[in-house]
Enzyme design. Structure first.
Site, PDB file in Angstrom:
ATOM      1  N   CYS A 270      27.419  98.910 135.289  1.00 11.68           N
ATOM      2  CA  CYS A 270      28.605  99.038 136.120  1.00 11.68           C
ATOM      3  C   CYS A 270      29.512 100.063 135.438  1.00 11.68           C
ATOM      4  O   CYS A 270      29.924  99.852 134.289  1.00 11.68           O
ATOM      5  CB  CYS A 270      29.309  97.678 136.205  1.00 11.68           C
ATOM      6  SG  CYS A 270      30.898  97.759 137.047  1.00 11.68           S
TER       7      CYS A 270
ATOM      8  N   GLU B 106      27.638  97.983 149.967  1.00 11.27           N
ATOM      9  CA  GLU B 106      27.467  96.526 150.022  1.00 11.27           C
ATOM     10  C   GLU B 106      27.202  96.058 151.467  1.00 11.27           C
ATOM     11  O   GLU B 106      26.602  95.021 151.691  1.00 11.27           O
ATOM     12  CB  GLU B 106      28.703  95.808 149.465  1.00 11.27           C
ATOM     13  CG  GLU B 106      28.864  95.921 147.945  1.00 11.27           C
ATOM     14  CD  GLU B 106      27.847  95.097 147.131  1.00 11.27           C
ATOM     15  OE1 GLU B 106      27.471  93.998 147.583  1.00 11.27           O
ATOM     16  OE2 GLU B 106      27.431  95.563 146.047  1.00 11.27           O
TER      17      GLU B 106
ATOM     18  N   CYS C 142      29.738 105.576 139.355  1.00  7.25           N
ATOM     19  CA  CYS C 142      29.636 104.180 139.807  1.00  7.25           C
ATOM     20  C   CYS C 142      28.181 103.949 140.178  1.00  7.25           C
ATOM     21  O   CYS C 142      27.578 104.766 140.894  1.00  7.25           O
ATOM     22  CB  CYS C 142      30.536 103.967 141.022  1.00  7.25           C
ATOM     23  SG  CYS C 142      30.237 102.396 141.861  1.00  7.25           S
TER      24      CYS C 142
END
Ligand code: DGL
Length: 280
Positions: free
Chosen positions: A74, A153, A187
């Site tokens: 992360c 997501e 990211c």
């Protein structure tokens, strides 16, 4: 922890799978425990205090497996909370910042490197600090891209997805004047929409733009660490166990799609019961 300890990997959600995909390929005999904190994603728009608190809980959960190494897959946690994790846990912990920054410096010819990352990572400027301390003459421009994580997501990941294309153009266009020849996907969620980002960067910046995938670079760093420390597993069967902190269904679907195989073993855990306190 001996050679057959596991490698713990965590992220706020799906992003760390970009590292798992590479780990499975380059370290096929290793046991990997993956945790995606899907109940608390996103991290990258939160304060350093909250990000650090979540990261300590995540590592506390993973440490219960007996790890020989951990990968913070992360960018946000690697930028903001790596020091806190290293002081709290007696486990060798690798983040994604250094490996990706090094790779970008080796690829960039005009010495202008763009960082696409979460707002927390851009604000923290860990990549820029690392590059300034270790390499001469590079400039780094960070662009916070808070819309990318919810798109990933929620599975807006296809190369021809119009919504994701528009958002990518919006972010990439901010780099026009700076004209980098290399972009760090700081990211770990972003390589999941790598093709959309690449199309946009080729259209708006240059055909020869280079892209660095932080999860991939960090996976290679873990392999190097195991090699240096004689920690390769002793002929055990490689496997990955997946854990999440919310509903398993969406994660299983997206993970299976992304990794190109059926992911059956996803378990939901209550991350609040792994709350980290200093005198654990
Ligand atoms: N994948 C993470 C990162 O690399 C976290 C994204 C988020 O939760 O905002 O920064």
């Amino acid at each position: 922890m001996g050679n057959n300890g596991a490698i713990g990997v965590f992220d706020s959600g799906l992003g760390g799978l970009t590292a798992v995909r590479v780990l499975k390929k380059i370290l096929p005999d290793e046991k990997i425990i993956y945790f995606g904190d899907t109940g608390r994603v996103p991290y990258g728009t939160r304060s350093p205090e909250i990000i650090t608190k979540y990261a300590l809980d995540d590592m506390n959960f993973l440490s219960s497996f007996g790890l020989k190494a951990a990968l913070v897959a992360c960018g946000t946690v690697s930028s903001v909370a790596l020091g806190a994790l290293r002081s709290a846990f007696d486990i060798p912990i690798t983040g994604v910042v250094e490996a990706s920054a090094k790779k970008a410096c080796s690829l960039s010819k005009n010495k202008r490197i763009a960082l696409l990352a979460t707002p927390a990572t851009v604000k923290n400027a860990a990549h820029e600090k690392y590059i300034n301390e270790n390499f001469d003459g590079y400039s780094v421009m960070g662009i916070g891209c808070p819309m990318f994580v919810p798109l990933v997501e929620n599975a807006y990941v296809a190369r021809d997805c119009k919504v994701t294309q528009i958002i990518a153009d919006e972010y990439i266009s901010k780099l026009r004047e700076f004209s980098p020849d290399c972009i760090i996907l700081g990211c770990t969620h972003y390589p999941i929409i790598r093709e959309v980002i690449l199309d946009s960067a080729r259209k708006l910046l240059s055909d020869d733009i280079q892209i660095v995938d932080s999860g991939e670079e960090a996976a290679h760093e873990i392999k190097h660490f195991l090699e240096q420390n004689n920690l390769f597993s002793d002929g055990q069967m490689g496997c990955v166990e997946y854990y999440v902190s919310d509903e398993v269904y969406g994660f299983r679907e997206s993970a299976s799609l992304f990794l190109g195989e059926n992911i059956e073993s996803v378990k939901k855990i209550d991350i609040t019961s792994y709350h980290y306190t200093e005198n654990k």
